[in-house]
Design a protein around this motif. Structure first.
Motif, PDB file in Angstrom:
ATOM      1  N   MET A   1       7.901   7.611   7.470  1.00 54.36           N
ATOM      2  CA  MET A   1       7.321   8.513   6.831  1.00 54.36           C
ATOM      3  C   MET A   1       8.667   9.573   6.414  1.00 54.36           C
ATOM      4  O   MET A   1       9.380   9.786   7.249  1.00 54.36           O
ATOM      5  CB  MET A   1       6.380   9.614   7.298  1.00 54.36           C
TER       6      MET A   1
ATOM      7  N   ARG B   1      -7.751   8.812  13.230  1.00 54.47           N
ATOM      8  CA  ARG B   1      -7.409   7.118  13.304  1.00 54.47           C
ATOM      9  C   ARG B   1      -6.993   6.750  14.735  1.00 54.47           C
ATOM     10  O   ARG B   1      -6.373   7.419  15.361  1.00 54.47           O
ATOM     11  CB  ARG B   1      -6.005   6.838  12.337  1.00 54.47           C
ATOM     12  N   PHE B   2      -7.777   5.689  15.059  1.00 57.05           N
ATOM     13  CA  PHE B   2      -7.751   5.359  16.516  1.00 57.05           C
ATOM     14  C   PHE B   2      -8.411   5.864  17.520  1.00 57.05           C
ATOM     15  O   PHE B   2      -8.478   5.476  18.726  1.00 57.05           O
ATOM     16  CB  PHE B   2      -6.221   4.882  16.737  1.00 57.05           C
TER      17      PHE B   2
ATOM     18  N   LYS C   1      11.883  17.933   4.044  1.00 56.27           N
ATOM     19  CA  LYS C   1      11.307  17.273   5.199  1.00 56.27           C
ATOM     20  C   LYS C   1      12.059  16.294   5.841  1.00 56.27           C
ATOM     21  O   LYS C   1      12.572  15.372   5.036  1.00 56.27           O
ATOM     22  CB  LYS C   1      10.046  16.821   5.128  1.00 56.27           C
TER      23      LYS C   1
ATOM     24  N   ASN D   1      -1.689   4.375  -3.852  1.00 55.35           N
ATOM     25  CA  ASN D   1      -1.415   4.264  -2.586  1.00 55.35           C
ATOM     26  C   ASN D   1      -0.646   5.527  -2.042  1.00 55.35           C
ATOM     27  O   ASN D   1      -1.111   5.809  -0.548  1.00 55.35           O
ATOM     28  CB  ASN D   1      -0.658   2.811  -2.099  1.00 55.35           C
ATOM     29  N   ILE D   2       0.079   5.798  -2.619  1.00 58.05           N
ATOM     30  CA  ILE D   2       0.836   7.102  -2.253  1.00 58.05           C
ATOM     31  C   ILE D   2       0.212   8.355  -1.999  1.00 58.05           C
ATOM     32  O   ILE D   2       0.060   8.985  -1.261  1.00 58.05           O
ATOM     33  CB  ILE D   2       2.061   7.048  -3.024  1.00 58.05           C
TER      34      ILE D   2
ATOM     35  N   LEU E   1      -4.773  14.908   8.620  1.00 53.08           N
ATOM     36  CA  LEU E   1      -4.237  14.899   9.941  1.00 53.08           C
ATOM     37  C   LEU E   1      -3.591  16.394   9.920  1.00 53.08           C
ATOM     38  O   LEU E   1      -3.838  17.034  11.001  1.00 53.08           O
ATOM     39  CB  LEU E   1      -3.249  14.087  10.037  1.00 53.08           C
TER      40      LEU E   1
ATOM     41  N   PHE F   1       3.106  -8.004  17.672  1.00 58.92           N
ATOM     42  CA  PHE F   1       2.863  -6.998  18.605  1.00 58.92           C
ATOM     43  C   PHE F   1       3.491  -7.419  19.992  1.00 58.92           C
ATOM     44  O   PHE F   1       3.210  -6.780  21.040  1.00 58.92           O
ATOM     45  CB  PHE F   1       1.404  -6.637  18.907  1.00 58.92           C
TER      46      PHE F   1
ATOM     47  N   ARG G   1       0.599   1.300  -6.736  1.00 61.24           N
ATOM     48  CA  ARG G   1       1.609   1.925  -5.678  1.00 61.24           C
ATOM     49  C   ARG G   1       1.309   3.118  -5.751  1.00 61.24           C
ATOM     50  O   ARG G   1       1.311   3.983  -4.670  1.00 61.24           O
ATOM     51  CB  ARG G   1       2.747   1.247  -5.907  1.00 61.24           C
TER      52      ARG G   1
ATOM     53  N   ARG H   1       8.099   2.051  -2.239  1.00 64.87           N
ATOM     54  CA  ARG H   1       7.063   3.000  -1.805  1.00 64.87           C
ATOM     55  C   ARG H   1       5.472   2.719  -2.471  1.00 64.87           C
ATOM     56  O   ARG H   1       5.512   2.322  -3.380  1.00 64.87           O
ATOM     57  CB  ARG H   1       7.369   4.435  -2.007  1.00 64.87           C
ATOM     58  N   GLY H   2       4.767   2.681  -1.663  1.00 66.15           N
ATOM     59  CA  GLY H   2       3.188   2.228  -1.990  1.00 66.15           C
ATOM     60  C   GLY H   2       3.098   0.960  -2.106  1.00 66.15           C
ATOM     61  O   GLY H   2       1.963   0.293  -2.279  1.00 66.15           O
TER      62      GLY H   2
ATOM     63  N   TRP I   1       2.262   8.628  15.719  1.00 65.12           N
ATOM     64  CA  TRP I   1       1.062   8.889  15.104  1.00 65.12           C
ATOM     65  C   TRP I   1       0.435  10.285  15.048  1.00 65.12           C
ATOM     66  O   TRP I   1      -0.349  10.764  14.489  1.00 65.12           O
ATOM     67  CB  TRP I   1       0.080   8.044  15.716  1.00 65.12           C
ATOM     68  N   GLU I   2       0.957  10.976  15.856  1.00 62.89           N
ATOM     69  CA  GLU I   2       1.155  12.424  15.695  1.00 62.89           C
ATOM     70  C   GLU I   2       1.392  13.103  14.457  1.00 62.89           C
ATOM     71  O   GLU I   2       1.062  14.391  14.221  1.00 62.89           O
ATOM     72  CB  GLU I   2       1.469  13.461  17.018  1.00 62.89           C
ATOM     73  N   TYR I   3       2.309  12.539  13.937  1.00 63.92           N
ATOM     74  CA  TYR I   3       3.065  12.825  12.581  1.00 63.92           C
ATOM     75  C   TYR I   3       2.632  12.205  11.423  1.00 63.92           C
ATOM     76  O   TYR I   3       2.470  12.676  10.456  1.00 63.92           O
ATOM     77  CB  TYR I   3       4.442  12.920  12.675  1.00 63.92           C
ATOM     78  N   ASP I   4       2.368  10.812  11.684  1.00 64.16           N
ATOM     79  CA  ASP I   4       2.243  10.164  10.507  1.00 64.16           C
ATOM     80  C   ASP I   4       0.968   9.107  10.899  1.00 64.16           C
ATOM     81  O   ASP I   4       1.082   8.476  11.758  1.00 64.16           O
ATOM     82  CB  ASP I   4       3.414   9.217  10.621  1.00 64.16           C
ATOM     83  N   PRO I   5      -0.225   9.381   9.992  1.00 66.00           N
ATOM     84  CA  PRO I   5      -1.336   8.880  10.213  1.00 66.00           C
ATOM     85  C   PRO I   5      -1.349   7.358   9.771  1.00 66.00           C
ATOM     86  O   PRO I   5      -2.416   6.616   9.896  1.00 66.00           O
ATOM     87  CB  PRO I   5      -2.520   9.754   9.304  1.00 66.00           C
ATOM     88  N   THR I   6      -0.289   6.954   9.085  1.00 64.36           N
ATOM     89  CA  THR I   6      -0.362   5.547   8.951  1.00 64.36           C
ATOM     90  C   THR I   6       0.330   4.535   9.947  1.00 64.36           C
ATOM     91  O   THR I   6       0.399   3.304  10.017  1.00 64.36           O
ATOM     92  CB  THR I   6       0.699   5.200   7.664  1.00 64.36           C
ATOM     93  N   SER I   7       0.660   5.120  11.128  1.00 63.86           N
ATOM     94  CA  SER I   7       1.355   4.652  12.420  1.00 63.86           C
ATOM     95  C   SER I   7       0.221   4.438  13.310  1.00 63.86           C
ATOM     96  O   SER I   7      -0.832   4.917  13.371  1.00 63.86           O
ATOM     97  CB  SER I   7       2.322   5.917  13.245  1.00 63.86           C
ATOM     98  N   LEU I   8       0.529   3.103  14.025  1.00 67.08           N
ATOM     99  CA  LEU I   8      -0.519   2.621  14.847  1.00 67.08           C
ATOM    100  C   LEU I   8      -0.356   3.462  16.126  1.00 67.08           C
ATOM    101  O   LEU I   8       0.704   3.744  16.483  1.00 67.08           O
ATOM    102  CB  LEU I   8      -0.180   1.110  15.251  1.00 67.08           C
ATOM    103  N   VAL I   9      -1.530   3.508  16.989  1.00 67.07           N
ATOM    104  CA  VAL I   9      -1.194   4.151  18.138  1.00 67.07           C
ATOM    105  C   VAL I   9      -1.246   2.970  19.450  1.00 67.07           C
ATOM    106  O   VAL I   9      -2.405   2.498  19.908  1.00 67.07           O
ATOM    107  CB  VAL I   9      -2.773   4.940  18.566  1.00 67.07           C
ATOM    108  N   ILE I  10      -0.117   2.589  19.116  1.00 60.50           N
ATOM    109  CA  ILE I  10       0.102   1.457  20.441  1.00 60.50           C
ATOM    110  C   ILE I  10       1.503   2.080  21.168  1.00 60.50           C
ATOM    111  O   ILE I  10       2.482   2.232  20.618  1.00 60.50           O
ATOM    112  CB  ILE I  10       0.634   0.491  19.650  1.00 60.50           C
TER     113      ILE I  10
END
Lengths: 570, 570
Positions: free
Chosen positions: B280, A552-553, B182, A442-443, A453, B553, A439, B287-288, B320-329
């Motif tokens: 985020m 990404r994407f 933050k 991963n973090i 980014l 989804f 974990r 976490r992780g 996704w513009e802030y968090d690169p683990t977010s999906l762009v959907i």
């Protein structure tokens, strides 16, 4: 002395391995039988024109000539495999100028040449491919339309992808008689789209070398220079596609396994953002591992074919209807900026690229000239210290279960542990860590993803945001077999899951121009391992492929950008 | 005897905990100070009309009346918080009929009522909310347009979401003075969209109860029946939203933590497919951990508000513009079928739902009648044996690191381990497993995910594909504090990552109708734990919320379907 020149390792359990030897022999005989049954005279002709394995292994032979100019193919066959894009193959079938059977026969021939020259095939599927082609021809005749958007297009498949009713072993000797019940989702999709499957290609032991060498068929050669490696782990695919043995191929990538092979053999490869393509029903020693996910992706001779593959796979294939872990993201129309801003990473601060790679990158950058905005990342990239932390995290994550999953697949056959397998198993010292540790890694991985980014792909008061990053794919222009030691230029983007396209340049290693190692080496073990025995003569014929990365994407946008770049480079 | 009636546990390390007590007192005093400073007379008035904590804890009081009809709010204030949708609030601001400050003041008042009645607030943000509202009013005046699509809309926030410059402790006593740098990405987004943040709400210790009880503010009450639990872990949010203390709230869900609270308090909640919203910059004991990912999601009083939230969050907020683990959907336009086919799961084969839940589900199904196609899943659902394997996998995965990550956050303060924390820490016997084991469980999880797709959401020769699955959210109509033991009806969908919307029904527990336990209990420990002490009188006032699930989804489609269902139920 290189790893390649070490004698290949002895079986871990010789008695056990002995029991598998007849199965391996039978597996390989089937390949010869199919080639012979398809066209014994053609096979004979090929064997007379293509040098022996020993010669191919020893010399820097450009084997692509056996397909393009050696007279082994008829004029029309040569035209099919050498000249037509996938879309042209479809158009010509619809126009009645070509049949699926003609296309399939031509590609089977070039695949046989590919096999003889590079040893890239695990298993042929010639009878079923021909049958399928005939069915497709009948369908077109009866319905006046194509069966689907890949009608009659011969696709080669990395063998780890499950194939219904066929042995699927992923190069694990222990699985040499493992007949599977389900085809991989990607195969199911392309089957519905009308493709023809004629060959399943090789991958290295454990599927974890940037090379292609296993205990079932031995090593695969690089079509550009047969004594070199075709890269890996999708090196069977890259050799096949570079030899024009299929119209397009499917590989997979967890550390560079699509991109290195593409770069090493001068073709295109896409590692998409993960979970866009499905990897379901395949065999992998990393199954259930989620810290650095693997992804399938295409290897192609043109960016247009690659784009077409992604378009029909996602928009018509809809992998999410088969695989609930797939993302529901279609292949979307995309545009790139009028003036693309490219950050160029000449050096990742861990391993200095070979002179040939540096030269190619410099030349490409100068060719892009006015039409692109180029930003040198030398001062803004992660420092050596940061990169060490990042790369060591990657290495630890690959082996974090103490290699238990891998050894569970390798051990039952007693097969020899090949040098690059040993190298891989020793990543992160092969230490088993705890879930708690996992974990934390991963973090750390996600913080790297975020740093990318924020530092490079976001507007900031001190810097403009980049659209893409251009970098080497690998420190060398292709590699000596058994010597692919440093994964960092590709694995960095697996850890962070940023998508990339590798594209060929016209630059090839030149022993005259590229003889000198760097005057000063960086102080780290990776640099040392790459540079300890630089022999510029060994890399003759090795091409340089470069890697373009996007957010990404942004897969679609990277493809558009590569189109623009390669059109300028032409 | 119930868990709730046990005396709350003693500090693990009394001396250590003692050091934190003044910090806790100071933390809670700030809340009183803000309420007083905002409007001392109003506070006084509220305290005179709202019963004492002891009474609220003992009686099944419907506290919503303090907002809707107790005369604590002026007519116009009552109208703002009780009648207007988010879109109406925006329209009325644009038309000059309401100001952001008026809206904010009204919602601060209802939030104060919510706090006094339910103890749902960790921290007020009254001064900054008022300041923000004034800025927004000025902006509108000067620019003639709204600042953004959430202009002047008061949003409540689960406290675990980082808030720049404020303590963010996630109810871990050890973090009681943890001021963060933050804000969480969702807060950053809604800030840019023009929202006002006036209150941060409670979550239970470890954020892992389906209840809301911690060592900093104690327990939160259910607005529908104050002696009951508001659910959890987003029970501060559900209490706040159900009390009309905010226009909409943000919770998070890893095992039911948005959906149980929504059901328990008779409001709407969405657990989206993971990685669509960003989590985020929040604090979490998991976490992780990636085997069962957590997700944020909205809790709302109407499905329209919920839909609007998702639309602007994704399409204008672009996480996704802030968090690169977010999906762009993006939030996509969606349609549902003319005749929706709903599979109804009356019983998950592990725990028999309470009579009230069964009755509500039956009534809803009969009300849906002709306009929907109803398929009873009794014969096709996973068997008890399969469900045991699935549920035990879920439980093991929650505690698979041997609770090291959780204890790292809990232990430093020596705070008492609350009964439901103990219950959670003992999931999977709290055993630390290996990474190898974790992978095997991941593989099993994915096979369950696939089975769901293939059995229920795909066309097959023997069955039509379902569009949605309707099921209980929880075995009981809300729950006695400290008694939320069985997570299976919600956690099943976290393991498999299928999205759901919980919606209120008009059905409430009725001791006369719902007095009898099942005649025959299933033979498993979960059934036993739920049914061992059934006391129908304890559940008075507990509402039944139901859960609608769709394919991964299909979030947008579920929202559309819930619109259709709730319009029929009206």
């Amino acid at each position: 002395m290189t790893l390649a020149s070490e004698s290949i390792a002895q079986p871990v359990d010789a008695a056990k391995f002995k029991q598998f030897e007849p199965l391996i022999a039978k597996y390989n005989e089937a390949k010869w039988a199919q080639m012979k049954e398809f066209d014994a005279k053609f096979l004979e002709l090929c064997r007379s024109k293509i040098p022996s394995d020993a010669v191919l292994d020893a010399e820097p032979i450009d084997a692509r000539k056996f397909v393009t100019s050696a007279g082994l193919l008829s004029e029309s066959e040569a035209q099919i495999v050498n000249e037509f894009s996938i879309k042209e193959l479809l158009d010509k079938q619809l126009a009645g100028e070509l049949s699926a059977e003609q296309i399939t026969r031509a590609y089977i021939k070039s695949a046989i040449i590919a096999q003889l020259a590079t040893n890239c095939v695990m298993q042929f599927l010639i009878p079923s491919a021909l049958e399928r082609a005939k069915e497709l021809d009948l369908y077109l005749k009866e319905n006046g339309k194509l069966f689907g958007p890949m009608h009659g297009v011969p696709i080669s498949l990395k063998e780890q992808m499950g194939y219904k009713g066929q042995v699927t072993c992923a190069s694990y000797v222990s699985l040499i008689d493992n007949v599977v019940k389900k085809s991989s989702v990607s195969i199911q999709i392309f089957d519905k789209l009308g493709a023809v499957f004629h060959a399943r290609t090789s991958q290295p032991q454990a599927i974890m070398h940037l090379d292609t060498w296993n205990n079932i068929i031995g090593r695969t050669r690089n079509p550009c220079s047969t004594r070199l490696s075709p890269g890996g782990s999708s090196g069977g695919e890259s050799a096949m596609v570079a030899m024009h043995g299929s119209a397009i191929g499917i590989g997979s990538d967890i550390g560079g396994s699509i991109r290195c092979p593409a770069a090493f053999t001068n073709v295109f490869g896409l590692k998409p953002t993960t979970k866009r393509l499905s990897s379901m029903n395949g065999i992998s020693g990393g199954r259930g591992q989620e810290s650095i996910p693997s992804t399938e992706g295409p290897i192609a001779r043109s960016i247009q074919d690659l784009e077409y593959f992604m378009d029909v796979y996602l928009n018509q294939g809809k992998p999410w209807e088969y695989d609930p872990t797939s993302l529901v993201i279609p292949w979307r129309p995309a545009e790139v900026e009028e003036k693309i801003r490219i950050g160029v990473l000449f050096d990742d601060n861990l391993v200095t690229p070979h002179p040939a790679v540096k030269r190619a990158l410099q030349q490409v950058v100068s060719q892009l000239g006015e039409q692109f905005e180029i930003v040198d990342l030398a001062d803004s990239w992660f420092s050596q210290e940061e990169m060490l932390a990042i790369h060591n995290t990657t290495l630890s994550l690959y082996t974090i279960d103490g290699n238990r999953s891998q050894l569970e697949l390798i051990s039952p056959s007693g097969e020899p542990i090949l040098p690059l397998t040993k190298h891989f198993l020793n990543f992160g010292q092969g230490k088993e860590l705890s879930i708690y540790d996992n974990r934390k890694l991963n973090i750390f991985r996600d913080s790297t993803k975020l740093a990318l980014l924020e530092r490079f792909f976001s507007q900031s008061p001190t810097s403009k945001k980049l659209h893409f990053i251009l970098s080497p794919t690998y420190p060398a222009p292709s590699e000596i077999p058994g010597n692919s030691l440093y994964w960092g230029y590709t694995s960095f983007w697996n850890l962070t899951d940023y998508p990339n396209v590798v594209f060929p340049t016209s630059y090839t290693h030149d022993p005259k121009l590229d003889s000198l190692p760097p005057t000063q080496l960086k102080q780290n073990e990776f640099e040392e391992s790459v540079w300890s025995n630089y022999n510029p003569d060994a890399y003759v014929g090795g091409p340089v492929g470069l890697q373009l990365t996007g957010k990404r994407f942004d897969d679609e946008r990277i493809v558009q950008a590569v189109k623009k770049i390669t059109s300028v480079l032409k």
